[in-house]
Design an enzyme around this catalytic site. Structure first.
Site, PDB file in Angstrom:
ATOM      1  N   GLU A 284       0.886  -1.168   0.000  1.00  0.00           N
ATOM      2  CA  GLU A 284       0.000   0.000   0.000  1.00  0.00           C
ATOM      3  C   GLU A 284       0.921   1.215   0.000  1.00  0.00           C
ATOM      4  O   GLU A 284       1.437   1.629   1.027  1.00  0.00           O
ATOM      5  CB  GLU A 284      -0.903  -0.062   1.234  1.00  0.00           C
ATOM      6  CG  GLU A 284      -2.167   0.735   1.104  1.00  0.00           C
ATOM      7  CD  GLU A 284      -2.037   2.062   1.797  1.00  0.00           C
ATOM      8  OE1 GLU A 284      -1.802   3.055   1.061  1.00  0.00           O
ATOM      9  OE2 GLU A 284      -2.144   2.121   3.020  1.00  0.00           O
ATOM     10  N   CYS A 318      -1.892   8.876   2.569  1.00  0.00           N
ATOM     11  CA  CYS A 318      -1.659   8.384   1.213  1.00  0.00           C
ATOM     12  C   CYS A 318      -2.886   8.694   0.359  1.00  0.00           C
ATOM     13  O   CYS A 318      -2.795   8.727  -0.862  1.00  0.00           O
ATOM     14  CB  CYS A 318      -1.331   6.906   1.215  1.00  0.00           C
ATOM     15  SG  CYS A 318      -2.549   5.940   2.054  1.00  0.00           S
TER      16      CYS A 318
HETATM   17  C1  UN1 Z   1      -2.973   5.921   4.731  1.00  0.00           C
HETATM   18  O1  UN1 Z   1      -2.836   7.130   4.556  1.00  0.00           O
HETATM   19  O2  UN1 Z   1      -1.981   5.137   4.649  1.00  0.00           O
HETATM   20  O3  UN1 Z   1      -8.760   6.537   3.794  1.00  0.00           O
HETATM   21  C2  UN1 Z   1      -4.238   5.276   5.136  1.00  0.00           C
HETATM   22  C3  UN1 Z   1      -8.118   7.154   4.638  1.00  0.00           C
HETATM   23  C4  UN1 Z   1      -7.795   6.439   5.918  1.00  0.00           C
HETATM   24  C5  UN1 Z   1      -6.598   5.575   5.780  1.00  0.00           C
HETATM   25  C6  UN1 Z   1      -5.426   6.190   5.116  1.00  0.00           C
HETATM   26  N1  UN1 Z   1      -8.924   5.632   6.279  1.00  0.00           N
HETATM   27  O4  UN1 Z   1      -7.752   8.300   4.488  1.00  0.00           O
END
Ligand code: UN1
Length: 531
Positions: A284, A318
């Protein structure tokens, strides 16, 4: 705010442990610096290690909040051996019984939502609301995993041979290595761990070197529950360290699955090492997420999604919104709304709930923010909300930056890159095909969104001619996914899927079984083989 934490909230402490020097609770209570925190635990004991020390500085106020010893080769080997032994026992527990332990972990997280959320906010720098939200994600995935523990279904098939039954079943995989990033220092661990646990796997977690205390806190919380339930030592272990430790895990044939969250660069090296030994990786990685704002969008509603997406977690998700692709007919109106909204943002101590935006994780992140801005300006970007590093009282850590907005063109190189900071790029579009091409025209493929009340446009965006991302939303921003869906993305995002839907399958091995209950042994494909 740290002092408000109830001393009875001992789950963050090491009270379930033999070695009290690991007390996160003491840290929270007094902000006392502890220089001798072990960063290596098998769940029952903290191991001694001669590894290098990791200093955790809070980006909120720049204070040194703990020093943690990282894993050396010897303690790492002990952890892996103990995990291997634990797997032999844990995989034999009925899955609903494993789910019952996870249910209790969820209850413990409910009890410790406040202090853990505060620790996340203080060590990582995200707003308190987002710190609590992150713990809520952990609770949600526990609930999901409890239900899943009774639903690890396989298919049955009709055999081509008479008197034969064919079906498939899912077995536990083994040790799952979990490498997580600083930006979600606790939730991403729980997405992996809670699923892996009900699947019958054991977990070895390497949290980010930037958030080691969050790792210690989670390890303490589950250890308390595990001890009550006589869960074997080694079912959930913690190993702290940097790149070298990540490499040990990636190359370790004892670890059939490595789940890694972080930069695309890191993911490529994990994938290469795990792939070279034909292991399984779940990646990820980076995103470069865009929202398309159609001429048929509800602009006021869209504004919330865009601003939260861009400045939430100070642009360090992310899933953060990095690009807005705006229809030319409403470009100026929406731009004005954005600028006004940005001028209302309050930047400061994330533990103060009046503030919207906290600091970046460290000064290195500030340098990357500044470098992206320089590059953007050089390539012709026009900043309509000016960037800057905040100075003076309350900003002594040097990690607070202004969320900024630049008008750019789609062919600028900087727009192809993910900068982990609140820098938002605006791009104008003429027709939907063009907007979708811009949205897809980057190396990453995590999250995407379209704001529109026009059904035809929405469906086009969601069709196979639309977004190429793992997540595509309509009238919601790019961040803040619920745990019930599979989470992850395509292209340089790495292709993995975590958390909801059927992501659990990655944590198990599939076995096809054929049983002959007839009096003959007919061969498949009608092959004759008479003796
Ligand atoms: C991340 O930034 O690695 O969808 C995860 C989202 C959160 C998770 C982000 N539930 O922004």
């Amino acid at each position: 705010m740290i002092k408000e934490i109830n001393p009875g909230d001992t789950a963050l402490s090491a009270n379930a442990y033999k070695d009290n020097s690991t007390s996160t609770y003491n840290f929270l209570k007094s902000l006392e610096i502890r220089e001798n925190n072990s960063g290596v635990s098998t769940g029952l004991q903290w191991l001694k290690s001669k590894g290098e020390t990791i200093a955790s500085h809070s980006p909120v106020d720049g204070k040194l909040i703990a020093v943690v010893t990282s894993a050396d080769r010897e303690s790492y080997t002990t952890v892996i051996n103990k995990a291997g032994e634990a797997f032999k026992l844990w995989k034999m527990w009925p899955s609903p019984k494993r789910g019952e332990v996870v249910r209790q972990v969820g209850d413990a997280l409910r009890r410790y939502k406040q202090p853990l959320g505060k620790l996340v906010s203080y060590e990582m720098g995200k707003s308190l609301q987002e710190g609590y939200g992150e713990v809520q994600e952990m609770i949600d995935i526990c609930d999901f995993a409890v239900g899943l523990s009774r639903q690890l279904h396989g298919f049955t098939m009709h055999s081509e041979r008479p008197g034969h039954r064919m079906y498939e079943q899912w077995h536990p995989l083994g040790i799952v290595g979990i490498i997580t990033a600083f930006n979600f220092p606790v939730a991403v661990w729980s997405w992996n761990t809670m699923l892996a646990l009900v699947c019958g796997d054991v977990c070895v977690w390497k949290p980010s070197e930037k958030t080691p205390l969050c790792g210690i806190a989670c390890q303490n919380i589950i250890a308390e529950v595990f001890q009550k339930n006589n869960v074997p030592e080694g079912v959930c272990s913690l190993v702290q360290g940097g790149r070298e430790l990540g490499e040990w895990m990636a190359n370790d044939t004892n670890i059939p699955l490595v789940s890694a969250t972080g930069s695309t660069k890191m993911g490529k090296s994990v994938a290469a090492a795990v792939g070279a030994r034909l292991g399984r990786s779940l990646l990820e990685l980076g995103g470069n997420n865009a929202i398309i704002i159609s001429k048929d969008a509800d602009l006021d509603m869209s504004l919330i999604g865009c601003v939260f997406g861009a400045v939430g977690t100070a642009g360090q998700r992310c899933t953060s919104t990095r690009r807005l692709i705006i229809h030319e007919s409403i470009y100026d109106i929406f731009k004005d709304k954005l600028v006004k909204a940005y001028h209302q943002l309050r930047i400061g101590d994330p533990l103060d709930e009046n503030n919207h935006v906290g600091p970046l994780i460290d000064k290195e992140a500030v340098s990357m923010y500044l470098a992206a801005i320089e590059r953007c300006k050089k390539e012709g970007g026009n900043f309509i909300v000016e960037p800057g590093v905040l100075k003076g009282k309350g900003f002594e850590s040097g990690c607070y930056v202004r969320p900024c907005i630049a008008e750019v063109t789609k062919d600028m190189d900087i727009v192809q890159h993910e900068t982990f900071a609140p820098v938002l790029y605006l791009i104008k579009y003429h027709d939907l095909e063009e907007a979708i091409a811009i949205q897809n025209g980057v190396p990453q493929g995590l999250s995407s969104a379209m704001m529109t009340l026009n059904l035809r446009e929405a469906e086009q965006f969601l069709s196979s001619a639309g977004s190429d991302c793992g997540i595509a939303n309509v009238n919601i921003g790019t961040s803040g996914a619920e745990i019930g869906g599979a989470f992850g993305g395509e292209k340089e995002t790495g292709g993995g899927r975590e958390s909801g839907s059927d992501a659990w399958r990655t944590y198990m091995r599939r076995q096809t079984n054929t049983i002959n209950y007839s009096t003959n042994l007919p061969l498949a494909q009608g092959i004759k083989f008479d003796l």
